[in-house]
Design an enzyme around this catalytic site. Structure first.
Site, short mmCIF file in Angstrom:
data_model
loop_
_atom_site.label_atom_id
_atom_site.label_comp_id
_atom_site.label_asym_id
_atom_site.label_seq_id
_atom_site.Cartn_x
_atom_site.Cartn_y
_atom_site.Cartn_z
N LYS A 199 3.76 8.45 -4.72
CA LYS A 199 2.45 7.93 -4.35
C LYS A 199 2.39 7.82 -2.83
O LYS A 199 3.21 7.14 -2.21
CB LYS A 199 2.22 6.56 -4.99
CG LYS A 199 0.90 5.93 -4.57
CD LYS A 199 0.58 4.67 -5.34
CE LYS A 199 -0.71 4.04 -4.83
NZ LYS A 199 -1.07 2.84 -5.58
N LYS A 251 0.30 11.25 -6.83
CA LYS A 251 -0.99 10.66 -6.46
C LYS A 251 -1.11 10.61 -4.94
O LYS A 251 -0.16 10.17 -4.29
CB LYS A 251 -1.04 9.25 -7.04
CG LYS A 251 -2.26 8.46 -6.68
CD LYS A 251 -2.12 7.05 -7.21
CE LYS A 251 -3.32 6.25 -6.76
NZ LYS A 251 -3.17 4.86 -7.10
#
Ligand code: PBG
Length: 328
Positions: A199, A251
């Site tokens: 992330k 992400k």
């Protein structure tokens, strides 16, 4: 050198819709789509989110209706985020069994039955008055190991509320191992862990911060990853797998398709991608200006994420995309 063979004509297989459909390498099945949902404490009607046209903060009633729509659309699951009325330094609302996220989870699980995997965001940022994903030390820095104590408590509260899959999005070191250990000690071997493994500290989360009314001043660069780092993405995935992640995620999606492809090539567990709020807002904004074709742009963005290797995609367009792709 003269070429003596036949002219190679890849266009033969692109000639008609029937050909194109037959040779398409990638499709998006409704079951591979997950809808993120915001649930706001203390409202009786859904509240629009200005930077995410078409997305709302749900009331518990409108959440129930949306869960029914998601089940009817045949999507794979929903990911719940809570927007509390009150925030404090340690994010007390996150572990309160009656806190908005846990209350919403009970509603969603009851409504979903066996039709959907109900997932919950396990992170403190929506619940803290400083907006960080963890608790702060005396110098105002995010304290990794004291945050893990809160994540363990949050995991048990979410498991009690009936969450099927905990989405660990805080990027603390050791968070997957910590949560797995506390779940197992409580006999909750059934609750799965989705690790937001790679992330990145991204500008594309901007509209989400409006959606959850984030209190954040500053940034998350001391815990989320530097967008420059591809090798480090692979390392984060490896660590989360070793700690017991059931599913790993990359992400954002669109600006990180290389990291996604690397992860898909290496991971023994399912690999998901999160098409984040800014990716949604960019396309919707261009559409609003008449600068881009809406449905084609949405479908191309999703097929690109699938083509790069995502087994499933979190997307704010899950319901409408499921409807279109069900016809393909
Ligand atoms: C953290 C979390 C964030 C998003 C999902 N989980 C915000 C952040 O890391 O700052 C962003 C999702 C999106 O932008 O759509 N709880």
């Amino acid at each position: 050198m003269t070429h003596h063979g036949p002219v190679i004509r890849p266009r033969r297989l692109r000639a008609t819709p029937a050909w194109r459909r037959l040779v398409a390498e990638t499709r998006v099945h409704p079951a591979e789509l997950i809808l993120p949902l915001f649930v706001r404490e203390g409202v009786t009607e859904p509240v629009p989110i200005a930077s995410m046209p078409g997305v709302v903060q749900h009331s518990l009633d409108s959440l129930r209706a949306e869960i029914a729509r998601a089940a009817a659309a045949g999507i794979g699951g929903v990911m719940l985020f809570g927007v509390p009325e009150h925030r404090d330094a340690i994010g007390t609302g996150a572990t309160d069994p009656h806190g908005i996220l846990n209350a919403a989870t009970r509603v969603a699980v009851a409504e979903a039955g066996d039709a959907l995997v109900v997932q919950t965001d396990l992170c403190l940022d929506e619940f803290t008055d400083h907006g960080h994903c963890g608790v702060l030390d005396a110098d105002g820095r995010v304290d990794n190991d004291r945050t893990l104590v809160r994540y363990r408590e949050m995991a048990l509260a979410q498991a009690d509320a009936g969450s099927h899959l905990l989405g660990l999005s805080g990027m603390m070191d050791g968070q997957v191992a910590a949560v797995r250990a506390v779940l197992d000690a409580a006999g909750r071997h059934d609750v799965a862990i989705l690790a937001y493994a790679a992330k990145y500290a991204s500008a594309f989360y901007g509209p989400f911060r409006d959606a959850v009314e984030s209190q954040l001043q500053g940034n998350r660069r001391s815990y989320q990853m530097d967008p420059a780092n591809r090798r480090e993405g692979a390392r984060e995935v490896e660590l989360d797998l070793a700690e017991g992640a059931d599913i790993v995620m990359v992400k954002p999606a669109m600006s990180y398709l290389d990291v996604l492809a690397d992860t898909a090539a290496a991971s023994p567990v399912p690999v998901w991608a999160y098409q984040v709020s800014g990716e949604y807002a960019m396309i919707e904004a261009a559409v609003a200006h008449g600068w881009i074709e809406r449905e084609r742009a949405i479908d191309e963005s999703l097929v690109g994420i699938r083509r790069a290797g995502a087994d499933a995609v979190l997307t704010y367009w899950a319901l409408e995309a499921a409807e279109r792709w069900a016809q393909v």
